[in-house]
Write an enzyme that holds these catalytic residues in place. Structure first.
Site, PDB file in Angstrom:
ATOM      1  N   ASN A   7       0.870  -1.174   0.000  1.00  0.00           N
ATOM      2  CA  ASN A   7       0.000   0.000   0.000  1.00  0.00           C
ATOM      3  C   ASN A   7       0.907   1.225   0.000  1.00  0.00           C
ATOM      4  OD1 ASN A   7      -1.530   2.298   0.943  1.00  0.00           O
ATOM      5  ND2 ASN A   7      -3.101   0.908   1.671  1.00  0.00           N
ATOM      6  N   GLU A  37      -3.928   1.796  -3.076  1.00  0.00           N
ATOM      7  CA  GLU A  37      -4.124   3.201  -2.715  1.00  0.00           C
ATOM      8  C   GLU A  37      -3.189   4.101  -3.540  1.00  0.00           C
ATOM      9  OE1 GLU A  37      -5.133   5.765   1.332  1.00  0.00           O
ATOM     10  OE2 GLU A  37      -4.161   3.807   1.502  1.00  0.00           O
ATOM     11  N   ASP A 193      -4.086  -4.875   0.729  1.00  0.00           N
ATOM     12  CA  ASP A 193      -4.502  -4.280   1.991  1.00  0.00           C
ATOM     13  C   ASP A 193      -5.975  -4.621   2.193  1.00  0.00           C
ATOM     14  OD1 ASP A 193      -5.087  -2.767   4.183  1.00  0.00           O
ATOM     15  OD2 ASP A 193      -4.748  -0.824   3.237  1.00  0.00           O
ATOM     16  N   ASN A 195      -7.636  -4.350   4.932  1.00  0.00           N
ATOM     17  CA  ASN A 195      -8.222  -3.568   6.023  1.00  0.00           C
ATOM     18  C   ASN A 195      -8.919  -4.479   7.031  1.00  0.00           C
ATOM     19  OD1 ASN A 195      -7.793  -0.660   6.090  1.00  0.00           O
ATOM     20  ND2 ASN A 195      -8.701  -0.634   4.048  1.00  0.00           N
ATOM     21  N   ASP A 332       2.595   4.726   5.125  1.00  0.00           N
ATOM     22  CA  ASP A 332       2.316   4.261   6.487  1.00  0.00           C
ATOM     23  C   ASP A 332       2.140   2.749   6.532  1.00  0.00           C
ATOM     24  OD1 ASP A 332       0.032   4.300   5.031  1.00  0.00           O
ATOM     25  OD2 ASP A 332      -1.147   5.514   6.416  1.00  0.00           O
ATOM     26  N   HIS A 333       2.292   2.072   5.396  1.00  0.00           N
ATOM     27  CA  HIS A 333       2.327   0.606   5.319  1.00  0.00           C
ATOM     28  C   HIS A 333       3.732   0.169   4.903  1.00  0.00           C
ATOM     29  CE1 HIS A 333      -2.146  -0.304   5.250  1.00  0.00           C
ATOM     30  NE2 HIS A 333      -2.127   1.011   5.090  1.00  0.00           N
ATOM     31  N   CYS A 572       1.405  17.250  30.697  1.00  0.00           N
ATOM     32  CA  CYS A 572       0.847  15.912  30.879  1.00  0.00           C
ATOM     33  C   CYS A 572       1.289  15.357  32.219  1.00  0.00           C
ATOM     34  CB  CYS A 572       1.262  14.992  29.736  1.00  0.00           C
ATOM     35  SG  CYS A 572       3.020  14.609  29.681  1.00  0.00           S
ATOM     36  N   HIS A 575       4.621  12.637  32.033  1.00  0.00           N
ATOM     37  CA  HIS A 575       5.995  13.048  31.746  1.00  0.00           C
ATOM     38  C   HIS A 575       6.281  14.498  32.117  1.00  0.00           C
ATOM     39  CE1 HIS A 575       4.605  10.026  28.713  1.00  0.00           C
ATOM     40  NE2 HIS A 575       5.688   9.391  29.146  1.00  0.00           N
ATOM     41  N   CYS A 598      -1.172  13.947  25.809  1.00  0.00           N
ATOM     42  CA  CYS A 598       0.286  13.785  25.776  1.00  0.00           C
ATOM     43  C   CYS A 598       0.790  13.829  24.342  1.00  0.00           C
ATOM     44  CB  CYS A 598       0.666  12.461  26.434  1.00  0.00           C
ATOM     45  SG  CYS A 598       2.447  12.162  26.490  1.00  0.00           S
TER      46      CYS A 598
END
Length: 622
Positions: A7, A37, A193, A195, A332-333, A572, A575, A598
């Site tokens: 993807n 995609e 993909d 999904n 992102d894949h 936060c 941390h 955060c």
């Protein structure tokens, strides 16, 4: 033979120069490359992004214009020549995209076939089936020994029941097409993909989701596996049954790649019998492949995830102190590959007509009036830009006579008064003393100093120009006389004046310049041809001092604003770091509200370095 699925999250984004399509495909080192995609419409296909030497390509683009479905999906299959070129190819899995006016599927041997099972589905009209293929989510190629499905499964947002039903219809219709091919003795490989994360081990969110196993989509996928009586094998889990953290997708908004907090969505499944024959130990006779032998086990050598294509590397900047991670290159894949054993060779055959190099868009012919007008508008813009570049620059005219407040320049100066001068002046209270004189001087100075051009229009000794500054009681700033052509050039082509020709600041600005004597000014007016080079060093020093003071004041003011803004962002609890601010986009009573949480990357709750559970609304009300 090696097959890879990837993807790419926009094919155009993966082809940033100097990377070309061929170099991108070669980096995957595979015979068949299935991309999802691609985010391309058919009108956007060009030879640079669709055709590469050594590969035959096939594309399926979205045809629907519904909200959120334009330039969204799309799949592409690249087959290395001559070893992996298919004998037939289909766009979509229903075959309806290749029907003629009489409703018959055209193409003959160039089509994969076996459409009866999907076309005869109950409660599904042909129009309903056609809508499943309109989004460009499937390509089918016949490689002789197996039929390959390149899939991009529909994604479903939270509480989107309509889209969820569409996803169920998509996969149930796809199942019927698979069953039709398997009944005819064909072997099927489906990659892409989906999904869908099949098992809890495949998702980092399974522990926090009590209804993980109750999902209808997930139950449908499991029903297709051999362990539950289905025909398919999840090839990756067949080879790596207990590997944890084997993810192929990470949420780019949360930066979860930093802690490998993701999901396995990119799958490879296979169905059908194997090729080899087994000799019985008892009867010494040859037996055909039985149920214990399967295409997804006997014909697969290896299957794994190509983590070297992961965006986050060890030297990437993590999220700390409320700052987001730097923009990472890549999708992102990550790709997933399967290595098959040597397949039976194919006889010599023609390339299917669905190949991209046969498309009229690739061959340069116009397809529609819309594409014709789009190309024409682009060419007109290029012509206009070319004319701007070739237009000669106009230099400042030689000052032979000084006239006080020319009307054209006065109009130009007044148009500049409304512009914001600097951050410091924005926070200062307006003053009335000498307002007209200072606005005119500041506007003229701003007009020549705000340009980004590196070319400095600088009068030479032979073509010098005299600038006269009047006293506060005179009419303001005396300028050389311009003709109308020069005035137009001053607003569009003039770059900033060199510091040797800069004007001293007026009395309303914070400078160390002393007031000009009126007697000296009147003597300058009488002698129009006197050269101003003797006064240049003093003017340069005055202007540089004024600019230094302005920059220092602006810097101090900006630091004060930043400190005030930081004090409004909470820390936060996990941390003690500044939080990140987000806007709620989910439909509901809180839509549009801002909240703080955060700023670190999302990760397992057991990791103290990952994102903590701090959450706070910015305002009590929307």
């Amino acid at each position: 033979m090696r097959i890879v699925t990837y993807n790419v999250f926009s094919l155009r984004a993966r082809l940033v120069p100097p990377r070309t399509l061929k170099s991108f495909l070669d980096s995957l080192e595979s015979d068949i490359i299935c991309l999802q995609e691609t985010k391309l419409t058919r009108q956007e296909l060009t030879a640079e992004i669709a055709v590469a030497d050594g590969y035959e390509s096939f594309f399926s683009c979205t045809r629907t214009v519904s909200k959120g479905r334009v330039r969204y999906s799309g799949v592409a299959t690249f087959c290395r020549t001559p070893t992996a070129v298919p004998v037939a190819a289909d766009e979509g899995f229903t075959g309806l995209l290749h029907t003629n006016r009489t409703g018959e599927i055209e193409g003959g041997k160039a089509r994969v076939g076996c459409y009866e099972e999907v076309l005869n589905m109950e409660n599904m009209s042909r129009q309903d089936l056609l809508q499943l293929d309109w989004e460009g989510r499937c390509l089918v190629t016949d490689h002789g020994s197996f039929v390959l499905f390149n899939l991009y499964g529909p994604s479903v947002g939270p509480d989107n029941e309509e889209r969820y039903e569409f996803k169920l219809r998509f996969y149930r219709a796809l199942q019927n097409r698979w069953e039709g091919l398997l009944k005819n003795g064909r072997r099927v490989i489906a990659v892409g993909d989906f999904n869908i994360s099949p098992f809890p081990i495949d998702s980092c969110h399974s522990d926090s989701n009590p209804d993980f196993d109750k999902s209808s989509i997930r139950q449908w996928f499991r029903s297709q596996l051999r362990a539950n009586g289905g025909p398919f094998v999840d090839v990756f889990r067949e080879i790596h049954p207990i590997r944890e953290g084997a993810y192929t997708f990470w949420n780019q908004m949360s930066g979860s790649e930093e802690f490998n907090y993701g999901t396995r969505l990119d799958l490879i499944i296979a169905a059908g019998g194997c090729f080899h024959q087994v000799r019985s130990e008892e009867s010494n006779s040859l037996l055909k492949a039985e149920e214990s032998h399967h295409f997804g086990t006997c014909e697969v050598e290896d299957c794994d995830i190509l983590l070297e294509f992961k965006r986050f590397k060890a030297d990437s900047v993590p999220r700390r102190g409320g700052e987001k991670t730097q923009k990472l290159d890549g999708s992102d894949h990550v790709p997933v590959y399967v290595q098959l054993r040597p397949q039976p060779p194919l006889e010599q055959h023609d390339v299917p007509p669905l190949a991209a190099r046969f498309m009229p868009e690739i061959r340069g012919r116009q397809q529609s009036i819309a594409s014709f007008l789009q190309k024409r508008s682009c060419s007109l813009i290029m012509d206009i830009e070319a004319q701007k570049e070739t237009k000669p620059r106009l230099s400042l005219p030689t000052a032979t006579c000084v006239r006080k407040n020319p009307p054209k320049v006065t109009k130009f100066l007044k148009s500049q008064n409304s512009k914001q001068k600097s951050l410091h002046s924005f926070f200062m209270l307006p003053t009335t003393k000498g307002k007209e004189n200072t606005e005119a001087a500041n506007a003229f100075k701003l007009a020549f100093q705000d340009s980004d051009s590196e070319t400095l229009l600088k009068p030479s000794l032979e073509q010098s120009q005299t600038f006269v500054i009047n006293s506060p009681h005179d009419g303001g700033l005396a300028l050389p006389e311009f003709d109308e052509g020069s005035i137009d050039a001053s607003s569009s082509h003039m770059s900033r004046i060199s510091r040797n020709d800069a004007l001293p600041s007026s009395d309303s600005q914070e400078t160390n310049a002393e007031p000009t004597d009126s007697s000296n000014t009147s003597s300058l007016k009488q002698d129009c041809t006197c050269e101003s080079q003797n006064h240049v060093p003093e003017a340069v020093e005055t202007v540089e001092t004024a600019e230094t003071n302005e920059k220092l004041s602006a810097k101090i003011e900006w630091q004060r604003i930043q400190k005030t803004m930081m004090n409004r962002v909470p820390m936060c609890s996990g941390h003690n770091e500044p939080c990140a601010t987000y806007v709620m986009k989910k439909p509901g009573p809180n839509h549009g509200r801002k909240f703080h949480c955060c700023a670190r990357a999302q990760g397992p709750s057991s990791n103290p370095e990952a994102k903590c559970k701090y959450f706070k609304w910015q305002n009590k009300y929307k």
